[in-house]
Design an enzyme around this catalytic site. Structure first.
Site, PDB file in Angstrom:
ATOM      1  N   ARG A 167       0.937  11.630  -9.368  1.00 41.11           N
ATOM      2  CA  ARG A 167       1.683  10.511  -8.924  1.00 41.11           C
ATOM      3  C   ARG A 167       2.678  10.251  -9.551  1.00 41.11           C
ATOM      4  O   ARG A 167       3.902   9.543  -8.775  1.00 41.11           O
ATOM      5  CB  ARG A 167       0.906   9.404  -9.687  1.00 41.11           C
ATOM      6  CG  ARG A 167      -0.617   9.422  -9.525  1.00 41.11           C
ATOM      7  CD  ARG A 167      -0.847   8.082  -9.580  1.00 41.11           C
ATOM      8  NE  ARG A 167      -2.560   7.853  -9.960  1.00 41.11           N
ATOM      9  CZ  ARG A 167      -3.600   8.178  -8.277  1.00 41.11           C
ATOM     10  NH1 ARG A 167      -2.678   7.288  -7.362  1.00 41.11           N
ATOM     11  NH2 ARG A 167      -5.191   7.925  -8.056  1.00 41.11           N
ATOM     12  N   GLU A 224       1.172  -1.419   0.220  1.00 41.72           N
ATOM     13  CA  GLU A 224       0.156   0.220   0.178  1.00 41.72           C
ATOM     14  C   GLU A 224       0.878   1.230  -0.022  1.00 41.72           C
ATOM     15  O   GLU A 224       1.961   1.084   0.001  1.00 41.72           O
ATOM     16  CB  GLU A 224      -0.723   0.020   1.015  1.00 41.72           C
ATOM     17  CG  GLU A 224      -1.905   1.074   1.424  1.00 41.72           C
ATOM     18  CD  GLU A 224      -2.712   1.410   0.400  1.00 41.72           C
ATOM     19  OE1 GLU A 224      -2.558   2.057  -0.433  1.00 41.72           O
ATOM     20  OE2 GLU A 224      -4.001   1.925   0.752  1.00 41.72           O
ATOM     21  N   ASP A 225       0.578   2.589  -0.334  1.00 40.17           N
ATOM     22  CA  ASP A 225       1.108   3.335  -0.508  1.00 40.17           C
ATOM     23  C   ASP A 225       1.198   4.099   1.062  1.00 40.17           C
ATOM     24  O   ASP A 225       2.550   4.466   1.494  1.00 40.17           O
ATOM     25  CB  ASP A 225       1.153   4.795  -1.426  1.00 40.17           C
ATOM     26  CG  ASP A 225      -0.866   5.137  -1.663  1.00 40.17           C
ATOM     27  OD1 ASP A 225      -1.780   4.264  -0.361  1.00 40.17           O
ATOM     28  OD2 ASP A 225      -1.355   5.336  -2.363  1.00 40.17           O
ATOM     29  N   ASP A 280      -3.540   5.200   6.247  1.00 35.82           N
ATOM     30  CA  ASP A 280      -4.051   6.780   7.334  1.00 35.82           C
ATOM     31  C   ASP A 280      -4.873   6.521   8.624  1.00 35.82           C
ATOM     32  O   ASP A 280      -4.370   6.223   9.771  1.00 35.82           O
ATOM     33  CB  ASP A 280      -5.064   7.716   6.410  1.00 35.82           C
ATOM     34  CG  ASP A 280      -4.888   8.937   6.326  1.00 35.82           C
ATOM     35  OD1 ASP A 280      -4.833   9.632   7.436  1.00 35.82           O
ATOM     36  OD2 ASP A 280      -5.847   9.929   6.005  1.00 35.82           O
ATOM     37  N   PHE A 308      -0.743  16.040   3.902  1.00 39.70           N
ATOM     38  CA  PHE A 308      -1.290  15.363   2.672  1.00 39.70           C
ATOM     39  C   PHE A 308      -0.100  15.776   1.468  1.00 39.70           C
ATOM     40  O   PHE A 308      -0.345  16.727   1.464  1.00 39.70           O
ATOM     41  CB  PHE A 308      -2.861  16.159   2.051  1.00 39.70           C
ATOM     42  CG  PHE A 308      -3.417  15.079   1.185  1.00 39.70           C
ATOM     43  CD1 PHE A 308      -4.030  14.721   1.531  1.00 39.70           C
ATOM     44  CD2 PHE A 308      -3.031  15.835  -0.304  1.00 39.70           C
ATOM     45  CE1 PHE A 308      -5.005  14.151   0.327  1.00 39.70           C
ATOM     46  CE2 PHE A 308      -3.832  15.170  -1.240  1.00 39.70           C
ATOM     47  CZ  PHE A 308      -4.792  14.163  -1.023  1.00 39.70           C
TER      48      PHE A 308
END
Ligand code: 5GP
Length: 183
Positions: free
Chosen positions: A163, A97-98, A101, A150
């Site tokens: 990206r 996963e990136d 959160d 963010f």
């Protein structure tokens, strides 16, 4: 640095060194086994391809696409947009996963993939934002722990943009307030 960013949080060099270390750990832990890396589209693709090349055990790749985000805010509702192509029954599975959160996406994935009877099921995330956790998730491999900001770049987007940045950075407030889009 891209003009829409207020700061670079993790440089290209830091990313590369962190991923090399993750690759070494994963290679040692799965030595002699075949590992299924499940990439979560689209955010994990840059991380997944760099990480996979640092793993020395046999690897196969599969992908899932889930959605819980629209713009900057989580809706809290997770949906499967694209499912795995292959069965994972009896396989060693590592979800890549990136960012974790709230943890809602990963908690849903663990629950969902867990019902498919893999031999083992673990999580590897490039970034961890623990301050915003709403669901507890066991993360076996973490690249970097970051503050509640963010971030974009290296796979992470805002409205589909950024990206391709080769580093992770914090987006300027005004870009979010202006709801920048790419057409
Ligand atoms: P969670 O379900 O843990 O709240 O969120 C997981 C997903 O939300 C990630 O896969 C990612 O797509 C998105 N996300 C969470 N935080 C950020 C962030 O700081 N930047 C970006 N671009 N996406 C994020």
């Amino acid at each position: 640095m891209h003009k829409d960013l207020q700061e670079v949080l993790i440089s290209t060099e830091e990313l590369s060194a962190g991923i090399e270390k993750l690759g070494e750990k994963i290679s040692a832990d799965y030595e002699g086994r075949c590992l299924t890396l499940v990439g979560v589209l689209k955010g994990s693709v840059f991380f997944l391809t760099d990480l996979a090349r640092r793993v020395t055990s046999d690897v196969r790749l599969d992908f899932m696409m889930l959605s819980s985000y629209s713009g900057e805010r989580s809706t809290g509702v997770v949906r499967i947009l694209l499912d795995l192509k292959e069965s994972i029954e009896g396989s060693d599975v590592l979800i890549v996963e990136d960012i974790v959160d709230s943890g809602l996406t990963m908690s849903y994935m663990l629950q969902n993939l867990g019902t498919r009877r893999p031999r083992s099921l673990e999580v590897c995330t490039l970034l961890d934002k623990p301050s915003r956790r709403r669901a507890e998730v066991p993360i076996k491999y973490t690249g970097f722990t970051i503050p509640d900001k963010f971030v974009v770049g290296y796979g992470l987007d805002y409205n589909g943009i950024y990206r391709n940045l080769p580093y992770v950075g914090v987006l300027k407030r005004e870009i979010i307030e202006g709801n920048k889009t790419c057409r």
